[in-house]
Each structure stands twice: as structure tokens, then as C-alpha cells.
Design an enzyme around this catalytic site. Structure first.
Site, PDB file in Angstrom:
ATOM      1  N   HIS A   1      -7.306  -4.603  -0.543  1.00  0.00           N
ATOM      2  CA  HIS A   1      -6.673  -5.895  -0.853  1.00  0.00           C
ATOM      3  C   HIS A   1      -7.492  -6.632  -1.906  1.00  0.00           C
ATOM      4  O   HIS A   1      -7.361  -7.845  -2.062  1.00  0.00           O
ATOM      5  CB  HIS A   1      -6.559  -6.763   0.392  1.00  0.00           C
ATOM      6  CG  HIS A   1      -5.996  -6.047   1.564  1.00  0.00           C
ATOM      7  ND1 HIS A   1      -6.780  -5.380   2.478  1.00  0.00           N
ATOM      8  CD2 HIS A   1      -4.711  -5.853   1.939  1.00  0.00           C
ATOM      9  CE1 HIS A   1      -5.992  -4.823   3.381  1.00  0.00           C
ATOM     10  NE2 HIS A   1      -4.748  -5.084   3.079  1.00  0.00           N
ATOM     11  N   HIS A  35       0.826  -1.211   0.000  1.00  0.00           N
ATOM     12  CA  HIS A  35       0.000   0.000   0.000  1.00  0.00           C
ATOM     13  C   HIS A  35       0.859   1.259   0.000  1.00  0.00           C
ATOM     14  O   HIS A  35       0.396   2.333   0.382  1.00  0.00           O
ATOM     15  CB  HIS A  35      -0.916   0.015   1.229  1.00  0.00           C
ATOM     16  CG  HIS A  35      -1.726  -1.226   1.391  1.00  0.00           C
ATOM     17  ND1 HIS A  35      -2.616  -1.648   0.448  1.00  0.00           N
ATOM     18  CD2 HIS A  35      -1.744  -2.166   2.376  1.00  0.00           C
ATOM     19  CE1 HIS A  35      -3.177  -2.792   0.835  1.00  0.00           C
ATOM     20  NE2 HIS A  35      -2.659  -3.130   1.997  1.00  0.00           N
TER      21      HIS A  35
END
Lengths: 331, 331
Positions: free
Chosen positions: A219, A57
Site C-alpha cells: 500500500h 492488488h
């Protein structure tokens, strides 16, 4: 799988090593267990701020270590919660005696591992408070989450709480301002494509060429629904409306508008989304007082974007404006 | 084609409009003809800096308009040179009477259109000097270029010449420092995937799933050769070696190392490339004194990266370090 990597098992370690070399003025990388701490160590008398989570991320969270934001960040394996054995020493490194605030995105593994780490640190004499970020309005309960997921609003929590710690607030006060941000920030995202986790070697989900997924998780967790490809203005409205309604925004209020790229989205597209989101807010009488546009909470090379709105007040506006010097945010 | 856009013909106008709204403290957008100028207009007594080129490479160039860098930027249509009718008013807007330096990437259309615009501005009493950036060592002559292409090294030219103008250098001196950067900066890139120009609607070239293209241009122009997928360390060596050799770098020299993402590349991969490029430079006795890692000169959503090395001296180091306040670079 097309990636600029070496052995898939080494992606996190090598990339964090490179990050540390490129930003040696800001951070120090501890290799084993892996965490990133503010260069020069804990600041005497200041509450420490620690965050972390699965890698993939970036720039979240290591990109936000530095003056006015985090004191330490703990990168887990790709899309995998960091272990307590890495979180605990990061908490200890961030503590100067004034205690530590842990900022945790609401995923079951992250919450459990930070809880365990906080207990271990407490046993070593570090006072730890935890704030859980759960800004994603798309779904209640998801693949790895009970309740709402924590996504891009985490940047606002880390920046504003970081500024409160930097001005000398004590642990209770820093935790209170972090909770105020959590209570007033909401997000929702869309995916145009899936991403590929290096050690998996194939896309984390299938998304047909003529569909997008509204309400995607960072995700690739399922969102609200899949829809045929739509113009950006329609997608933006589908993201912004639930955010505004969940916040209960009224005309006359001031907000920070954050359009976040998922990693593979050109800046030009983010500004097209920003343009429409801002117009929709203004049509409701809401004033966009602060803005952030860029790829700050990504899902590797996923194409897509999220829209985050933070209700501002005088205190949070001043803390947002306070100086910050990190790899990813600086002013 | 999966993109967060509305009508493909409106991408540039809508995205620049959003950019202007998000950064109203820094820039003012002129809609017709389209150019982006520094908020508040030309700075009295300061040499003006203007750049521009086809859109699709954001944040280049509009993201570099602001204090210490550009006074105006002219976005053309996607991957298409801006027309003189847009460049000339941008040059006029940047002029406070001290003259204007135009920074042009070496593509035939850009060079011709900036030349015409400079003549038109000159007829209106603006003194214009032009510097052409040609840092890409991959190939001599390409689809849209005679000689070497101008790519990511443009950021270094704009930053360092911008700082020289900001400290009060006259037009000849600003042009001279820009030429010094051009003479000492070299780049080379790799593509893992193609990108899709919105109004074309399909990828600009075909690249098989098991191949990458070494020496790619930022519009997908052919590079040196296609190779089977390789580890990042091998790719990095294939990019860095020609750059170092073309520069004639020797042990003991100091450089700025810039790893640039093409738009669809995760930050983690850029830091893996940075790590290896730095190690290779250090193995040659070259010291990496300054670093930049991020997606600054992109090709829409292309996956890939480029490596840029700038030979530093005392003057260019100081000008690189000088304050800058733009949407994309700030310190």
C-alpha cells in the site's frame, strides 16, 4: 489522475462485475454485500478456503477463486479491509459442512474484521480456522500492521492450502499445511513509483525521480530506506539477501522463486530480476525447483517488484504442482 | 528513466535469458542469434509456427511458444524488427519437414525481414508461408506501417493457427485458418501515458496530463486524435464502435472479446473496460461467446488498453478452445 475508470466510487463494483462476466465459468459475483464465490457453490465434503482484503492488488484475491485454490474472496474498498458483513456471508457460502480456513494478510484491519466475521459465522454453525500471512521481511510494524506485513507469499499459501483442501484434507490438516507455508515463505519489494488510489486522486506518497524505495509495502507503506536508482542486479541482491537470511536457507535446499510485479512493471523487467535472483540462490547452493514470474499481488499501477522465496519439501512441492483452474493461475 | 534493468543494451538478452530459465519445461533459448524455440524441438509431421517482432510487447511473442501455439519466436531489439539472420534459423528450428507458417505483424521492417528470411529458409529447403496481421482499425498507414498496423489480434491468430497445426492440418490449411482469423479480427487502443524505450532513455512521445490518445499504436505511433480525459465507458465506446463497424458485425453473431492492457494498466481497469465493451456488444445483439482480459500485447510500461473483437464460427471457436500450454496462455 489518469485512469480508465468512471466514478472513482464505482471502481471496485464495476471491475468485479466485469471480472464476474469474463469468468462466469469459474466464479459467481454476489453484489451486495460484495464477494466472489466459486461457481456452483461450496463443494460437498471439502474444506472451504476464503480470503480477502483491500482492493487494488488484483488478481489477488478474486483471481484465485476456482478449482484447487479459493472458494470465496472478499474485495474491500481500495486499499481498505473488507467489512465483517461481507466476510461472514462469504465464509458461509464457502462452507459445505467441513469448515472454512480463512487466509488473512497481516494488516490490523484485516485481522480484526476476519476475526469478527469468523465469530459471526461460528454463531451460525460454521467452524472457522484462520491463518495469518506475514511474509514481508522488510520491516517489523508498519503503517497498518503490527508485526510483519502479508504480501506476495499469500499466493503460495492460497495455492498450496487450496490443493490440500481439494485432495480432501480435513480442516486441521489444511490449516497445518497453510501454517507450514507461512513459516517457510518470505518476501521483500521495491518501488520505483507510487500509485494513485482513485478516490484519493493523487499519488499515495512522493518518490523523487532519482530514487527508489527498498522494502516498500503493497500500500506504499515505508520500507527500509530510499536509495538512488541502482541497476536491477543490485536491487535484486538487496531484496533477496534479507529474504534468504530470514529463512535461514542452506545449500542443498529446494525453493520456489516468485518474482512479482507491482502492476506497472513490464514483464521483461521481472525476468531480469528473476535471472539475477536465481543466480544468487544457485551461488548459495540453493536449487530453484519451481518458479513463478508475473504481476499477481499488485499495487494498482505502481512500478516495482518483489522477490518471494518459499522453502519447499516433498508435500508442498506436490501441492504446488496439483491442478489449479482460476482466472489468474491455471495448470 | 526508472526501470529495473542493468545496461540498457542488455535488456532484451537478459530478460529472454531469465524467461528461458523460468520456463525451461516449455522453451529453449538460442542466444546468438537470439530466438526462442519450443523445448524438444520441432514436432515430427506438424506444421511449424514462427512469429517475432520488436521486443517490448511481452509476453508477445515468446510467451506464446509451446504446445498448441508457436514453435519459435524471434525477439528483435526494443521496438525494432528482428533481423533475417535471426529469423531464418528460427524458421529452420521450427520445421519438421511439414513447412512453416510465419505470422508477421504489419510493420514495414517486420514484413521485409520475414520475407528475406523466408527466401533464405526456402533456399535451404524449408517451405514457408506468411500471414500478415493488420487488425488495428485506428489509421491507414502509420509511422512504421503501410496499411493497417498489426496489434493485439495477433494473439488470436497465433492461438487459432497454432491449434490447427497441432491437430495435424497441412501448411495450406493452417495458412487458410490464419487468414480467416486475420479477416475477422479488429482492434483499437488508447494510451494514457507514453512509455520509455531503455536505450532512448526518455518517453517516446509527449502526452499532456489531461489528455489521452485514441487509436494509439503499440510503439506510440499517432492515433486518430487526442482528447481530454474521459470516463472509461466513453473511451470504451470510442474504441469499440470503429471495431464493430469495420467488422460489419450483425445481431446474432458470436464473438471473442479481448481487452488487452498496454503494460502499466491495473487489471481492475481492464475489467471496467471489458464490462462496458460487453454491454455495448450485447446491446447490438452480438453475443460474447469467449473472453480474454489481460496484458498480452504490451508497450513496456505504457498505461492504456485496447479492445479486440474476433468474429467466431464453429471452427475458430473449437480451435480457440483447444488445449494450449505456453508461458502466457494455458488451458
Amino acid at each position: 489522475m489518469k485512469k480508465l475508470i468512471n466514478d472513482p466510487q464505482d471502481v471496485v463494483a464495476e471491475s468485479v462485475e466485469g471480472f464476474g462476466l469474463a469468468h462466469a465459468d469459474l466464479v459467481a459475483v454476489h453484489a451486495d454485500p460484495l464477494f466472489v464465490a466459486r461457481a456452483g457453490g461450496a463443494v460437498s465434503g471439502k474444506v472451504g478456503l476464503v480470503s480477502g482484503g483491500g482492493s487494488g492488488h488484483e488478481p489477488l484475491h478474486a483471481g484465485f477463486v476456482g478449482v484447487g485454490m479459493l472458494d470465496a474472496a472478499v474485495p474491500g474498498a481500495m486499499f481498505t479491509s473488507p467489512v465483517p458483513d461481507a466476510i461472514t456471508p462469504a465464509i458461509q457460502a464457502a462452507d459445505s459442512g467441513a469448515g472454512v480456513l480463512a487466509i488473512v494478510k497481516n494488516y490490523t484491519g484485516d485481522v480484526l474484521n476476519f476475526e469478527t466475521a469468523a465469530e459471526l459465522a461460528d454463531a451460525e454453525g460454521v467452524t472457522v480456522r484462520t491463518v495469518v500471512v506475514n511474509d514481508d521481511v522488510a520491516v517489523e510494524d508498519s503503517t497498518w500492521t503490527a508485526g510483519r506485513r502479508g504480501v506476495a507469499g499469500t499466493v503460495m499459501v492460497e495455492k498450496i492450502a487450496g490443493a490440500a483442501a481439494e485432495r480432501g484434507d480435513d480442516l486441521d490438516a489444511v490449516a497445518a499445511v497453510a501454517e507450514k507455508v507461512v513459516a517457510n515463505v518470505r518476501s521483500m519489494g521495491v518501488a520505483l513509483t507510487a500509485c494513485t488510489v482513485p478516490h484519493a486522486g493523487r499519488p499515495s506518497f512522493d518518490l523523487p525521480d532519482d530514487e527508489m524505495e527498498i522494502g516498500i509495502g503493497i500500500h506504499g507503506e515505508p520500507g527500509r530506506h530510499r536509495v538512488p536508482l541502482q541497476p536491477a542486479d543490485a536491487v535484486t541482491e538487496a531484496l533477496l539477501t534479507p529474504v534468504v537470511e530470514d529463512l535461514g536457507l542452506s545449500g542443498g535446499e529446494q525453493v520456489l522463486l516468485f518474482v512479482n510485479g507491482m502492476g506497472g512493471t513490464p514483464a521483461s523487467e521481472l525476468y531480469i530480476v528473476y535471472r539475477k535472483a536465481r543466480a544468487l540462490l544457485e551461488a548459495r547452493g540453493v536449487s530453484v525447483a519451481r518458479s513463478l514470474v508475473g504481476s499477481y499481488v499488485t499495487s494498482l499501477e505502481m512500478q516495482g517488484a518483489s522477490v518471494t522465496v518459499l522453502r519447499l519439501d516433498e508435500e508442498t512441492t506436490a501441492l504446488w504442482d496439483a491442478p489449479v483452474h482460476t482466472a489468474a493461475l491455471r495448470w
